[in-house]
Design an enzyme around this catalytic site. Sequence first.
Site, PDB file in Angstrom:
ATOM      1  CG  HIS A 196       6.396  -2.887   6.805  1.00  0.00           C
ATOM      2  ND1 HIS A 196       5.611  -3.966   7.178  1.00  0.00           N
ATOM      3  CD2 HIS A 196       5.810  -2.367   5.691  1.00  0.00           C
ATOM      4  CE1 HIS A 196       4.586  -4.075   6.341  1.00  0.00           C
ATOM      5  NE2 HIS A 196       4.684  -3.121   5.433  1.00  0.00           N
ATOM      6  CG  ASP A 251       6.465  -4.441  10.397  1.00  0.00           C
ATOM      7  OD1 ASP A 251       6.150  -3.240  10.231  1.00  0.00           O
ATOM      8  OD2 ASP A 251       6.267  -5.318   9.533  1.00  0.00           O
ATOM      9  CG  PHE A 256      -1.857   1.098   1.387  1.00  0.00           C
ATOM     10  CD1 PHE A 256      -2.940   1.216   0.540  1.00  0.00           C
ATOM     11  CD2 PHE A 256      -1.706   2.042   2.399  1.00  0.00           C
ATOM     12  CE1 PHE A 256      -3.852   2.261   0.682  1.00  0.00           C
ATOM     13  CE2 PHE A 256      -2.601   3.082   2.558  1.00  0.00           C
ATOM     14  CZ  PHE A 256      -3.677   3.192   1.689  1.00  0.00           C
ATOM     15  CB  SER A 308       2.935  -4.608   3.293  1.00  0.00           C
ATOM     16  OG  SER A 308       2.237  -3.750   4.164  1.00  0.00           O
ATOM     17  CG  MET A 309      -2.758  -4.009   0.370  1.00  0.00           C
ATOM     18  SD  MET A 309      -3.338  -2.496  -0.422  1.00  0.00           S
ATOM     19  CE  MET A 309      -2.308  -2.460  -1.897  1.00  0.00           C
TER      20      MET A 309
END
Length: 259
Positions: free
Chosen positions: A224, A194, A25, A93-94
């Site tokens: 992250h 993270d 994202f 992530s996303m």
Amino acid sequence: MPVLPGAEPFRHEGGEVGVLLCHGFTGSPQSLRPWAEHLAGRGLSVSLPLLPGHGTRWQDMQLTGWQDWYAEVDRALRELLERCAQVFVFGLSMGGALTLRLAAKHGDAVRGIVLVNPANKVHDPLAVTLPLTKHLIRSMPGIASDIAKPGSLEVGYERIPTRAAHSLRSFLQLVDAELPQVTQPVLLLHSTQDHVVPPADSARILARISSTDVTESLLEQSYHVATLDHDAERIFAESWAFVGRLAEGADREGAETGG
């Protein structure tokens, strides 16, 4: 709008085993480009698309939502399935949430998935107000470049559009409900530290999927965006080994020479 330098999509025509990579994202393909090139260098067919509204300026994301982002990776997956005998999906992530939905929806057509710090929930306490604040506030501070490695930077937005954040929250709720439909082999790598997605997200995903072939790997030196961090080479190596173990008839030596 012109695409930011480094944020361009990436494709490589390789062998019969394909990998789709999904970025995060407000990020871009740049965060996964070294991973994609590592896999391409070993003879795999690789697709790393640029999600709609990403890689240009944050204002462009205001016009997009999860349906647009998911449609793009779904399209890219279908393209790979047309020309590859076996296809894997990787996500950060996303991009991990997108990967999980592709796995839930496409079933056995996806041979296995690799997740790096996958997102399961928007944890900001103010997230519940997004249905209202998206009409009042256009953007919030960004989340790009959560990286421990000095000098390593992510090409991503400095602001988060609130409309897009609201759409992301809705999408993650949808994916969470679909997790029991995920049955494929899974390699999940997550950072112990993270600042964007807490380890609790990985724990919930692992608890809710129906997969029986599951490997969890802790990344202790990265934040992250681990694919650009100290543990990047380890991610590349473990994901390549994962593909090699599962891809039927995939000969490592032959794959490395493109055979």
